[in-house]
Design an enzyme around this catalytic site. Structure first.
Site, PDB file in Angstrom:
ATOM      1  N   GLY A  18       0.784  -1.239   0.000  1.00 30.02           N
ATOM      2  CA  GLY A  18       0.000   0.000   0.000  1.00 30.02           C
ATOM      3  C   GLY A  18       0.815   1.289   0.000  1.00 30.02           C
ATOM      4  O   GLY A  18       0.251   2.368   0.197  1.00 30.02           O
ATOM      5  N   LYS A  19       2.090   1.209  -0.246  1.00 33.19           N
ATOM      6  CA  LYS A  19       2.957   2.404  -0.174  1.00 33.19           C
ATOM      7  C   LYS A  19       2.510   3.506  -1.140  1.00 33.19           C
ATOM      8  O   LYS A  19       2.364   4.669  -0.753  1.00 33.19           O
ATOM      9  CB  LYS A  19       4.424   2.010  -0.475  1.00 33.19           C
ATOM     10  CG  LYS A  19       4.974   0.938   0.464  1.00 33.19           C
ATOM     11  CD  LYS A  19       6.387   0.534   0.089  1.00 33.19           C
ATOM     12  CE  LYS A  19       6.540  -0.131  -1.265  1.00 33.19           C
ATOM     13  NZ  LYS A  19       5.843  -1.439  -1.401  1.00 33.19           N
ATOM     14  N   SER A  87      12.291  -1.116  -0.339  1.00 28.04           N
ATOM     15  CA  SER A  87      13.467  -1.008   0.554  1.00 28.04           C
ATOM     16  C   SER A  87      13.551  -2.173   1.543  1.00 28.04           C
ATOM     17  O   SER A  87      13.364  -1.992   2.742  1.00 28.04           O
ATOM     18  CB  SER A  87      13.520   0.346   1.262  1.00 28.04           C
ATOM     19  OG  SER A  87      12.268   0.821   1.694  1.00 28.04           O
TER      20      SER A  87
HETATM   21  N1  LIG Z   1      -5.188   0.474   4.066  1.00 26.61           N
HETATM   22  C1  LIG Z   1      -4.727   0.347   2.828  1.00 26.61           C
HETATM   23  N2  LIG Z   1      -3.691   1.122   2.454  1.00 26.61           N
HETATM   24  C2  LIG Z   1      -3.185   1.011   1.230  1.00 26.61           C
HETATM   25  N3  LIG Z   1      -3.622   0.182   0.272  1.00 26.61           N
HETATM   26  C3  LIG Z   1      -4.678  -0.607   0.580  1.00 26.61           C
HETATM   27  C4  LIG Z   1      -5.251  -0.582   1.862  1.00 26.61           C
HETATM   28  N4  LIG Z   1      -6.240  -1.469   1.869  1.00 26.61           N
HETATM   29  C5  LIG Z   1      -6.274  -2.022   0.643  1.00 26.61           C
HETATM   30  N5  LIG Z   1      -5.338  -1.520  -0.146  1.00 26.61           N
HETATM   31  C6  LIG Z   1      -5.091  -1.892  -1.548  1.00 26.61           C
HETATM   32  O1  LIG Z   1      -3.800  -2.514  -1.638  1.00 26.61           O
HETATM   33  C7  LIG Z   1      -3.176  -2.197  -2.872  1.00 26.61           C
HETATM   34  C8  LIG Z   1      -1.813  -1.570  -2.604  1.00 26.61           C
HETATM   35  O2  LIG Z   1      -1.126  -1.366  -3.818  1.00 26.61           O
HETATM   36  P1  LIG Z   1       0.061  -0.312  -3.983  1.00 26.61           P
HETATM   37  O3  LIG Z   1       0.354  -0.190  -5.416  1.00 26.61           O
HETATM   38  O4  LIG Z   1      -0.255   0.926  -3.216  1.00 26.61           O
HETATM   39  O5  LIG Z   1       1.255  -1.083  -3.245  1.00 26.61           O
HETATM   40  P2  LIG Z   1       2.794  -0.710  -3.169  1.00 26.61           P
HETATM   41  O6  LIG Z   1       3.196  -0.951  -1.762  1.00 26.61           O
HETATM   42  O7  LIG Z   1       3.037   0.651  -3.730  1.00 26.61           O
HETATM   43  O8  LIG Z   1       3.465  -1.834  -4.083  1.00 26.61           O
HETATM   44  P3  LIG Z   1       4.786  -1.776  -4.990  1.00 26.61           P
HETATM   45  O9  LIG Z   1       5.960  -1.964  -4.062  1.00 26.61           O
HETATM   46  O10 LIG Z   1       4.637  -2.929  -5.926  1.00 26.61           O
HETATM   47  O11 LIG Z   1       4.820  -0.457  -5.709  1.00 26.61           O
HETATM   48  C9  LIG Z   1      -4.114  -1.280  -3.628  1.00 26.61           C
HETATM   49  O12 LIG Z   1      -4.871  -2.032  -4.541  1.00 26.61           O
HETATM   50  C10 LIG Z   1      -5.005  -0.714  -2.503  1.00 26.61           C
HETATM   51  O13 LIG Z   1      -6.263  -0.357  -2.974  1.00 26.61           O
HETATM   52 MG   LIG Z   2       4.165   1.353  -5.360  1.00 26.92          MG
END
Ligand SMILES: Nc1ncnc2c1ncn2[C@@H]1O[C@H](COP(=O)(O)OP(=O)(O)OP(=O)(O)O)[C@@H](O)[C@H]1O
Ligand SMILES: [Mg+2]
Length: 180
Positions: A18-19, A87
């Protein structure tokens, strides 16, 4: 020039934890409070600043050191920075922390590997399980959670909006942004 409070909000967590989603929420909320900030998202950094780097331990470390270098340059001159890269290695995150002494806020974006795999936003977990992607964090490459992060963001029990509110609360309690 007036002193402003630079800081680096450093997200760490598995792919799909979710970042980026929480970063987007924060940018929206901070804009309302007229806080200008810079974002260093892993996916975007890898297309320019770190173009050509792969996912070996060495390349991952180089990528994270570059992000930390830029975050340090900005935050020491009063710019709030959010970094949103997996990271995975504790040691390199701690290097960043030492570099940004007192301006570094580590936020562990927490979701189990099962949850991230279920979300599989980018379809990468399926590819990793099928062996089409080597060195995938959490599947075939390590992820080291932080021992003592300033913030733990539990994305399994919170919505992205609630997660953003939790972080905004922390930032305003610490005088880093104006109260809402
Ligand atoms: N509380 C929450 N906070 C963030 N995302 C959430 C939450 N609950 C559900 N999600 C869902 O989880 C997913 C998170 O995906 P996101 O692209 O933000 O991850 P990321 O950590 O950036 O991954 P990456 O390292 O691959 O870039 C999204 O589809 C989002 O809608
Ligand atoms: Mg991301």
């Amino acid at each position: 020039m007036a002193e402003t409070n630079g800081f680096t909000l450093w997200f760490t967590g598995l792919s799909g934890s979710g970042k980026t989603t929480i970063t987007n929420q924060l940018v929206k909320q901070l804009r309302k409070r007229e806080v200008a900030l810079e974002v260093l998202d892993g996916d975007i950094v890898r297309e320019n600043l770190s173009k050509g780097l792969g996912f070996s331990k060495e390349d991952r470390d180089t990528n994270i050191r570059r992000i930390a270098f830029v975050a340090n340059l900005l935050s020491r001159h009063g710019v709030p920075v959010i970094t949103a890269a997996i990271s995975p290695y504790k040691e390199i995150r701690n290097e960043a922390r030492e570099m940004m002494d007192g301006r570094f806020i580590e936020a562990y974006v927490k979701a189990s590997i099962e949850t991230c795999e279920e979300r599989d936003v980018k379809g990468l977990y399926a590819k990793a399980r099928a062996g089409e992607i080597k060195e995938f964090t959490g599947v075939s490459d390590p992820y080291e959670p932080p021992d003592n992060p300033e913030l733990v963001i539990d994305t399994e029990s919170q919505s992205p909006e609630e997660s953003a509110q939790q972080i905004l609360g922390y930032l305003s309690e610490h005088g880093l942004i104006p109260a809402g």
